[in-house]
Design a protein around this motif. Sequence first.
Motif, PDB file in Angstrom:
ATOM      1  N   GLU A   1       6.149  -0.438  -0.746  1.00  0.00           N
ATOM      2  CA  GLU A   1       6.078   0.945  -1.150  1.00  0.00           C
ATOM      3  C   GLU A   1       4.648   1.466  -1.117  1.00  0.00           C
ATOM      4  O   GLU A   1       4.413   2.569  -0.674  1.00  0.00           O
ATOM      5  CB  GLU A   1       6.622   1.070  -2.589  1.00  0.00           C
ATOM      6  CG  GLU A   1       7.597   2.184  -2.712  1.00  0.00           C
ATOM      7  CD  GLU A   1       8.113   2.277  -4.119  1.00  0.00           C
ATOM      8  OE1 GLU A   1       7.448   2.914  -4.929  1.00  0.00           O
ATOM      9  OE2 GLU A   1       9.183   1.685  -4.384  1.00  0.00           O
TER      10      GLU A   1
ATOM     11  N   ALA B   1       2.342  -0.278   6.590  1.00  0.00           N
ATOM     12  CA  ALA B   1       3.619  -0.935   6.857  1.00  0.00           C
ATOM     13  C   ALA B   1       4.704   0.066   7.273  1.00  0.00           C
ATOM     14  O   ALA B   1       5.743  -0.334   7.779  1.00  0.00           O
ATOM     15  CB  ALA B   1       4.071  -1.708   5.619  1.00  0.00           C
ATOM     16  N   ASP B   2       4.450   1.336   7.086  1.00  0.00           N
ATOM     17  CA  ASP B   2       5.432   2.371   7.414  1.00  0.00           C
ATOM     18  C   ASP B   2       5.324   2.703   8.909  1.00  0.00           C
ATOM     19  O   ASP B   2       4.477   3.487   9.337  1.00  0.00           O
ATOM     20  CB  ASP B   2       5.180   3.619   6.560  1.00  0.00           C
ATOM     21  CG  ASP B   2       6.288   4.634   6.679  1.00  0.00           C
ATOM     22  OD1 ASP B   2       7.208   4.421   7.490  1.00  0.00           O
ATOM     23  OD2 ASP B   2       6.227   5.643   5.950  1.00  0.00           O
ATOM     24  N   GLU B   3       6.200   2.087   9.713  1.00  0.00           N
ATOM     25  CA  GLU B   3       6.143   2.241  11.169  1.00  0.00           C
ATOM     26  C   GLU B   3       6.458   3.674  11.602  1.00  0.00           C
ATOM     27  O   GLU B   3       5.844   4.191  12.539  1.00  0.00           O
ATOM     28  CB  GLU B   3       7.114   1.281  11.853  1.00  0.00           C
ATOM     29  CG  GLU B   3       6.621  -0.141  11.895  1.00  0.00           C
ATOM     30  CD  GLU B   3       7.558  -1.022  12.703  1.00  0.00           C
ATOM     31  OE1 GLU B   3       8.079  -0.533  13.732  1.00  0.00           O
ATOM     32  OE2 GLU B   3       7.760  -2.166  12.305  1.00  0.00           O
ATOM     33  N   ASP B   4       7.423   4.307  10.939  1.00  0.00           N
ATOM     34  CA  ASP B   4       7.777   5.687  11.295  1.00  0.00           C
ATOM     35  C   ASP B   4       6.590   6.622  11.104  1.00  0.00           C
ATOM     36  O   ASP B   4       6.347   7.512  11.925  1.00  0.00           O
ATOM     37  CB  ASP B   4       8.959   6.173  10.453  1.00  0.00           C
ATOM     38  CG  ASP B   4      10.255   5.457  10.810  1.00  0.00           C
ATOM     39  OD1 ASP B   4      10.351   4.968  11.964  1.00  0.00           O
ATOM     40  OD2 ASP B   4      11.153   5.397   9.951  1.00  0.00           O
ATOM     41  N   LEU B   5       5.840   6.422  10.050  1.00  0.00           N
ATOM     42  CA  LEU B   5       4.663   7.236   9.778  1.00  0.00           C
ATOM     43  C   LEU B   5       3.607   7.027  10.861  1.00  0.00           C
ATOM     44  O   LEU B   5       3.024   7.983  11.372  1.00  0.00           O
ATOM     45  CB  LEU B   5       4.088   6.918   8.397  1.00  0.00           C
ATOM     46  CG  LEU B   5       2.789   7.657   8.038  1.00  0.00           C
ATOM     47  CD1 LEU B   5       3.030   9.153   7.975  1.00  0.00           C
ATOM     48  CD2 LEU B   5       2.227   7.128   6.742  1.00  0.00           C
ATOM     49  N   ILE B   6       3.379   5.800  11.242  1.00  0.00           N
ATOM     50  CA  ILE B   6       2.374   5.477  12.255  1.00  0.00           C
ATOM     51  C   ILE B   6       2.779   6.071  13.604  1.00  0.00           C
ATOM     52  O   ILE B   6       1.957   6.672  14.311  1.00  0.00           O
ATOM     53  CB  ILE B   6       2.151   3.950  12.344  1.00  0.00           C
ATOM     54  CG1 ILE B   6       1.498   3.462  11.052  1.00  0.00           C
ATOM     55  CG2 ILE B   6       1.301   3.606  13.546  1.00  0.00           C
ATOM     56  CD1 ILE B   6       1.382   1.974  10.949  1.00  0.00           C
TER      57      ILE B   6
ATOM     58  N   ASP C   1       1.972   0.152   0.615  1.00  0.00           N
ATOM     59  CA  ASP C   1       1.203  -0.098   1.834  1.00  0.00           C
ATOM     60  C   ASP C   1       1.554   0.943   2.900  1.00  0.00           C
ATOM     61  O   ASP C   1       2.644   0.933   3.460  1.00  0.00           O
ATOM     62  CB  ASP C   1       1.492  -1.511   2.344  1.00  0.00           C
ATOM     63  CG  ASP C   1       0.551  -1.886   3.485  1.00  0.00           C
ATOM     64  OD1 ASP C   1      -0.454  -1.162   3.688  1.00  0.00           O
ATOM     65  OD2 ASP C   1       0.816  -2.890   4.156  1.00  0.00           O
ATOM     66  N   ILE C   2       0.615   1.831   3.173  1.00  0.00           N
ATOM     67  CA  ILE C   2       0.831   2.904   4.141  1.00  0.00           C
ATOM     68  C   ILE C   2       0.893   2.365   5.574  1.00  0.00           C
ATOM     69  O   ILE C   2       1.532   2.943   6.434  1.00  0.00           O
ATOM     70  CB  ILE C   2      -0.262   3.977   3.992  1.00  0.00           C
ATOM     71  CG1 ILE C   2       0.175   5.270   4.681  1.00  0.00           C
ATOM     72  CG2 ILE C   2      -1.578   3.550   4.555  1.00  0.00           C
ATOM     73  CD1 ILE C   2      -0.655   6.474   4.327  1.00  0.00           C
TER      74      ILE C   2
ATOM     75  N   SER D   1       4.733   8.638  14.084  1.00  0.00           N
ATOM     76  CA  SER D   1       4.618  10.091  13.936  1.00  0.00           C
ATOM     77  C   SER D   1       3.159  10.539  14.062  1.00  0.00           C
ATOM     78  O   SER D   1       2.860  11.540  14.718  1.00  0.00           O
ATOM     79  CB  SER D   1       5.187  10.519  12.594  1.00  0.00           C
ATOM     80  OG  SER D   1       4.987  11.885  12.380  1.00  0.00           O
TER      81      SER D   1
END
Length: 96
Positions: A1, A6-11, A3-4, A13
């Motif tokens: 939650e 780790a968010d593949e969708d965010l990266i 770790d930014i 995007s």
Amino acid sequence: EGDILADEDLIISLENTKVTVTEINVKVKEGKQTEIDINKAREAYRPTAARGSTIYFLINQLNVIDHMYQFSLGAFNFIFSKALDKAEPVDPENAK
């Protein structure tokens, strides 16, 4: 939650946004150059437009001298075309 990274969708995007911004910046630069080119081309016609305007308003005011001097738009077009034929050609690159 927390770790930014780790968010593949965010990266993904953010990468897509980065590509889009780069494309937009290229288009903005192209647009500015196009605007400069259009302004140069427009300025090349300014002397002709000023002369045409002067001829038109002079012909239009001749009827103040005498009503016999009333000219149609066709007559103005004829005179303007003759003036263009007699004018010396101007290189648009060297125009003011």
